[in-house]
Design a protein around this motif. Sequence first.
Motif, PDB file in Angstrom:
ATOM      1  N   ARG A  69      53.629  97.429  10.461  1.00 47.11           N
ATOM      2  CA  ARG A  69      53.692  97.121  11.887  1.00 47.11           C
ATOM      3  C   ARG A  69      52.385  97.469  12.604  1.00 47.11           C
ATOM      4  O   ARG A  69      52.120  96.962  13.682  1.00 47.11           O
ATOM      5  N   LEU A  70      51.550  98.326  11.998  1.00 46.60           N
ATOM      6  CA  LEU A  70      50.255  98.655  12.612  1.00 46.60           C
ATOM      7  C   LEU A  70      49.312  97.459  12.634  1.00 46.60           C
ATOM      8  O   LEU A  70      48.420  97.384  13.481  1.00 46.60           O
ATOM      9  N   THR A  71      49.490  96.538  11.713  1.00 52.20           N
ATOM     10  CA  THR A  71      48.616  95.362  11.679  1.00 52.20           C
ATOM     11  C   THR A  71      49.387  94.057  11.811  1.00 52.20           C
ATOM     12  O   THR A  71      48.781  93.010  12.023  1.00 52.20           O
ATOM     13  N   GLY A  72      50.699  94.105  11.701  1.00 50.75           N
ATOM     14  CA  GLY A  72      51.504  92.889  11.713  1.00 50.75           C
ATOM     15  C   GLY A  72      51.656  92.285  13.095  1.00 50.75           C
ATOM     16  O   GLY A  72      51.501  92.951  14.119  1.00 50.75           O
ATOM     17  N   SER A  73      51.972  90.998  13.108  1.00 55.32           N
ATOM     18  CA  SER A  73      52.184  90.313  14.380  1.00 55.32           C
ATOM     19  C   SER A  73      53.663  90.350  14.735  1.00 55.32           C
ATOM     20  O   SER A  73      54.512  90.700  13.934  1.00 55.32           O
ATOM     21  N   GLY A  74      53.976  89.965  15.963  1.00 55.61           N
ATOM     22  CA  GLY A  74      55.343  89.969  16.449  1.00 55.61           C
ATOM     23  C   GLY A  74      55.772  91.353  16.870  1.00 55.61           C
ATOM     24  O   GLY A  74      55.151  92.357  16.523  1.00 55.61           O
ATOM     25  N   GLY A  75      56.817  91.429  17.650  1.00 54.49           N
ATOM     26  CA  GLY A  75      57.362  92.712  18.084  1.00 54.49           C
ATOM     27  C   GLY A  75      56.922  93.117  19.480  1.00 54.49           C
ATOM     28  O   GLY A  75      56.165  92.425  20.147  1.00 54.49           O
ATOM     29  N   MET A  76      57.437  94.264  19.916  1.00 54.51           N
ATOM     30  CA  MET A  76      57.231  94.775  21.272  1.00 54.51           C
ATOM     31  C   MET A  76      56.231  95.908  21.253  1.00 54.51           C
ATOM     32  O   MET A  76      56.414  96.841  20.493  1.00 54.51           O
ATOM     33  N   PRO A  77      55.218  95.891  22.077  1.00 54.02           N
ATOM     34  CA  PRO A  77      54.726  94.811  22.940  1.00 54.02           C
ATOM     35  C   PRO A  77      53.795  93.884  22.162  1.00 54.02           C
ATOM     36  O   PRO A  77      53.338  94.220  21.075  1.00 54.02           O
TER      37      PRO A  77
END
Length: 171
Positions: free
Chosen positions: A40-48
Amino acid sequence: MMSVIASNPLLNIAVISWFVAQVIKTALNWAANGHLNLERLTGSGGMPSSHSSFVVSLAIGMARVEGYQSPLFAMTLVFAAVVMYDAMGVRRAAGEQAKTLNHLIGNFQDFFEFLKDHPLLDFDDEEFSADADDDMTGENRKVLKEFLGHTPLEVLAGALLGILIAMIYPL
């Protein structure tokens, strides 16, 4: 070269906004799922939306440096609008399609296994053996990325974060 890039305040604002959004996204994901997912530190999508944070902070920084009447501000604002529209539209639709395809492929595999082992059907095992090079069946199947786009709320949160960081960054 790197010192010249690092000394650019507009680039610094954009990179800091992206980084803060990614850290917040990772922390929220950790709180929601109970485990730390470093992707999630480099991935796209999600909040914010880090994309929104990145481009909006650049636009606001440009306005602070060049003024709101500047053609450079107009260009960065239009760029930000296109990126945010794309994040909510095309990329979000691609993520929804990936979810559906992953679900369908998973169901197809279950059905395939049912047919293969059904006592009334006489299929050649050779026909139904999972080929190691086949990415659609078995352990080797690649799962499509589902976190691609953003909801309008995620884009708004990213944009507000970008505004905040661009306004507090010393120029």
